[in-house]
Design a protein around this motif. Structure first.
Motif, mmCIF file in Angstrom:
data_model
loop_
_atom_site.group_PDB
_atom_site.id
_atom_site.type_symbol
_atom_site.label_atom_id
_atom_site.label_comp_id
_atom_site.label_asym_id
_atom_site.label_seq_id
_atom_site.Cartn_x
_atom_site.Cartn_y
_atom_site.Cartn_z
ATOM 1 N N GLY A 1 30.449 16.025 67.944
ATOM 2 C CA GLY A 1 30.707 16.535 69.287
ATOM 3 C C GLY A 1 29.693 17.600 69.667
ATOM 4 N N ARG A 2 30.201 18.658 70.250
ATOM 5 C CA ARG A 2 29.306 19.731 70.671
ATOM 6 C C ARG A 2 29.008 20.728 69.550
ATOM 7 N N VAL A 3 29.622 20.544 68.383
ATOM 8 C CA VAL A 3 29.408 21.467 67.262
ATOM 9 C C VAL A 3 28.025 21.237 66.661
ATOM 10 N N VAL A 4 27.200 22.268 66.678
ATOM 11 C CA VAL A 4 25.847 22.166 66.119
ATOM 12 C C VAL A 4 25.676 23.031 64.880
ATOM 13 N N ALA A 5 26.635 23.917 64.624
ATOM 14 C CA ALA A 5 26.620 24.728 63.405
ATOM 15 C C ALA A 5 28.054 24.932 62.952
ATOM 16 N N ASP A 6 28.327 24.656 61.668
ATOM 17 C CA ASP A 6 29.675 24.795 61.120
ATOM 18 C C ASP A 6 29.610 25.677 59.878
ATOM 19 N N LEU A 7 30.046 26.919 60.050
ATOM 20 C CA LEU A 7 30.039 27.888 58.961
ATOM 21 C C LEU A 7 31.487 28.196 58.599
ATOM 22 N N THR A 8 32.041 27.355 57.751
ATOM 23 C CA THR A 8 33.434 27.506 57.335
ATOM 24 C C THR A 8 33.468 27.942 55.878
ATOM 25 N N CYS A 9 33.827 29.200 55.682
ATOM 26 C CA CYS A 9 33.820 29.769 54.332
ATOM 27 C C CYS A 9 35.133 29.458 53.620
ATOM 28 N N SER A 10 35.044 29.217 52.340
ATOM 29 C CA SER A 10 36.230 28.954 51.533
ATOM 30 C C SER A 10 37.132 30.194 51.475
ATOM 31 N N PRO A 11 38.449 30.005 51.563
ATOM 32 C CA PRO A 11 39.354 31.146 51.409
ATOM 33 C C PRO A 11 39.358 31.729 50.000
ATOM 34 N N GLY A 12 38.775 31.011 49.063
ATOM 35 C CA GLY A 12 38.692 31.519 47.691
ATOM 36 C C GLY A 12 37.403 32.252 47.401
ATOM 37 N N ALA A 13 36.576 32.453 48.434
ATOM 38 C CA ALA A 13 35.265 33.063 48.227
ATOM 39 C C ALA A 13 35.014 34.128 49.287
ATOM 40 N N THR A 14 33.946 34.895 49.070
ATOM 41 C CA THR A 14 33.496 35.880 50.045
ATOM 42 C C THR A 14 32.240 35.365 50.736
ATOM 43 N N CYS A 15 32.233 35.399 52.056
ATOM 44 C CA CYS A 15 31.042 35.040 52.831
ATOM 45 C C CYS A 15 30.721 36.224 53.738
ATOM 46 N N SER A 16 29.632 36.908 53.454
ATOM 47 C CA SER A 16 29.277 38.103 54.232
ATOM 48 C C SER A 16 27.768 38.179 54.388
ATOM 49 N N GLY A 17 27.341 38.952 55.386
ATOM 50 C CA GLY A 17 25.909 39.065 55.638
ATOM 51 C C GLY A 17 25.303 37.778 56.161
ATOM 52 N N ILE A 18 26.102 36.975 56.871
ATOM 53 C CA ILE A 18 25.614 35.722 57.455
ATOM 54 C C ILE A 18 25.113 36.046 58.871
ATOM 55 N N HIS A 19 23.845 35.742 59.137
ATOM 56 C CA HIS A 19 23.241 36.150 60.408
ATOM 57 C C HIS A 19 22.509 34.981 61.057
ATOM 58 N N LEU A 20 22.831 34.701 62.320
ATOM 59 C CA LEU A 20 22.148 33.683 63.099
ATOM 60 C C LEU A 20 21.430 34.347 64.262
ATOM 61 N N GLU A 21 20.208 33.910 64.505
ATOM 62 C CA GLU A 21 19.406 34.504 65.587
ATOM 63 C C GLU A 21 18.439 33.457 66.123
ATOM 64 N N GLY A 22 18.335 33.376 67.433
ATOM 65 C CA GLY A 22 17.424 32.410 68.040
ATOM 66 C C GLY A 22 17.865 30.980 67.818
ATOM 67 N N ILE B 1 28.290 37.564 63.000
ATOM 68 C CA ILE B 1 27.212 36.657 62.580
ATOM 69 C C ILE B 1 26.033 36.667 63.543
ATOM 70 N N GLY B 2 26.111 37.426 64.617
ATOM 71 C CA GLY B 2 24.971 37.576 65.521
ATOM 72 C C GLY B 2 25.000 36.703 66.741
ATOM 73 N N VAL B 3 25.872 35.697 66.766
ATOM 74 C CA VAL B 3 26.008 34.823 67.927
ATOM 75 C C VAL B 3 27.493 34.569 68.176
#
Length: 456
Positions: A401-422, A444-446
């Motif tokens: 569909g319209r989804v062009v980026a899928d950043l789905t972090c596991s609930p059993g893990a840490t996801c930090s410092g993820i940055h999107l630009e441009g 995440i910057g956007v």
């Protein structure tokens, strides 16, 4: 002075002749000494004009200052010259050069242990081709437990340069793709193992340049326990002539326990990952990489094996083109009841051009055919930290569909410092494009939405 030069030249020839009596040269083979040995200049003889010889990146002799070893070419695809090739490698070891000549074919039909090397050049201007004797290779290969990997040969040692001007290493993969009947390497019931085209193990300082790596039965390259490996000006493809048996698992680049992996100015046209470092790979540099019809430029997969800690760290990937693929820039980790744990850290994707790709940017922590219920019950334990996606542009295929980026972090893990630009990725499914972010710590910057809000 001419007399002295002639005497030295004759002495060198006699020494070579004496050596060949003790170790006979195979039919059609030859050894040529460099000019610096066969005919020194009068200046060096007089002790004047002591010009320093050029050295390669590792401080060893360059091509023109090496003895050159040649062997006969194969008469046909059944004419195995494996023994001649091994002889040549041994003769060229410690400062020499093996040359496979342009316009000639060299067929390898036996497994080769090349883990003893020290300061050797292998110049492939012709074609080095493996036999497609599936019965032989199933029984005679080098086996690695990691994802049930086998290979025709293993390269190892220190200071190894394999290069050419468009020379070919041909895995002769069609028979393997026809024969494996869709059994992928991660299929637990698979007993049809397919060889990897190029594998290093316990190697330091490896340089592979100017070659065409063609039709590997399985992964094209696998780098194991290797330090400082460089690929430059490489073309990799795996193209089937049979539409009912397409190449599978023909990754461009895979690694395990590697420190220092560089890939530059390279094109990859395969049906799986373009670039996919596996556990414990660090200090990665990729620039000017073109991928067509692939599963993307991935970090991982990692966290596959129970109780085992994996990591990937310090990767810079710049000026990447990803066309007509399943994924673009991807991070992937395993989940499930019997998996490992670990982390992916300090990764930057910069200047990424994507066209007609299903999932242009994706964080996949339910990797490899695990259903949502199992993934939720046994989430991934791989932490994802400090990841940048900078200047990513192009189009998706619209599959999601319209989804062009899928950043789905596991609930059993840490996801930090993820940055999107441009980020400027459009979808044929409509606009505006959507970016999904779930369980990500911090901004995440956007703008992003949860998976539940995204298009079905």
């Amino acid at each position: 002075m001419k007399s002295l030069s002639l005497l030295l030249s004759l002495t060198a020839s006699l020494a070579l002749t004496s050596a060949s009596v003790l170790d006979p040269i195979p039919a059609g083979a030859s050894i040529t000494l460099p000019r610096s040995v066969s005919g020194p200049s009068r200046f060096s003889l007089l002790g004047r004009g002591n010009h320093k010889k050029k050295k390669d990146n590792w401080g060893n002799a360059v091509e023109k200052d090496r003895k050159e070893v040649k062997i006969r070419a194969s008469k046909n695809d059944q004419d195995d010259i494996s023994d001649d090739f091994l002889w040549a490698i041994k003769k060229a070891n410690h400062g020499g050069l093996v040359h496979l000549e342009k316009g000639k074919k060299y067929v390898i039909g036996k497994k080769l242990d090349l883990t003893f090397l020290k300061d050797v050049y292998v110049k492939i201007d012709g074609e080095l081709k493996f036999t497609n004797d599936i019965e032989y290779w199933q029984k005679n290969n080098f086996y690695y437990d990691f994802q049930k990997s086998i290979t025709f040969w293993v390269w190892g040692g220190k200071d190894i340069k394999i290069y050419g001007n468009g020379g070919v290493i041909n895995g002769n993969g069609q028979a393997w793709w026809d024969g494996f009947s869709g059994a992928e390497i991660l299929d637990p019931n698979n007993v049809f193992y397919r060889p990897i085209l190029f594998l290093t193990d316990n190697a330091t300082n490896i340089e592979i340049t100017g070659l065409h790596l063609k039709d590997s039965p399985c992964w094209t390259t696998f780098l194991v326990r290797t330090k400082n490996v460089v690929f430059d000006d490489i073309y990799i493809d795996a193209v089937s002539t049979n539409v009912s048996s397409l190449p599978k698992n023909t990754d461009g680049f895979d690694s395990l326990n590697v420190d220092g992996l560089t890939v530059t100015n390279t094109r990859v046209n395969v049906g799986d990952d373009c670039f996919s470092p596996k556990p414990n790979t660090t200090n990665i540099f990729v620039k000017n990489l073109w991928c067509n019809g692939t599963h993307g430029v991935s970090m991982g997969s990692i966290g596959q094996y129970p109780g085992v800690k994996d990591y990937i760290s310090n990767a810079w990937l710049e000026n990447i083109t990803l066309l007509n693929g399943q994924n673009g820039a991807r991070l992937k980790a395993w989940a499930g009841p019997d998996v490992g744990y670990g982390y992916i850290d300090n990764i930057t994707y910069k200047d990424i051009h994507i066209e007609n790709t299903d999932a242009p940017v994706v964080l996949d922590q339910c990797y490899f055919n695990i259903n949502e219920t199992t993934c939720a019950a046994y989430p991934s334990k791989v932490n994802i930290t400090n990841v940048n996606f900078l200047n990513v542009h192009g189009t998706s295929s619209g599959k999601n569909g319209r989804v062009v980026a899928d950043l789905t972090c596991s609930p059993g893990a840490t996801c930090s410092g993820i940055h999107l630009e441009g980020i400027n990725i459009t979808s044929p499914a409509g606009s505006p494009s959507q970016i999904v972010c779930d369980n990500i710590q911090g901004d995440i910057g956007v703008e992003c939405i949860s998976a539940s809000e995204a298009d079905d």
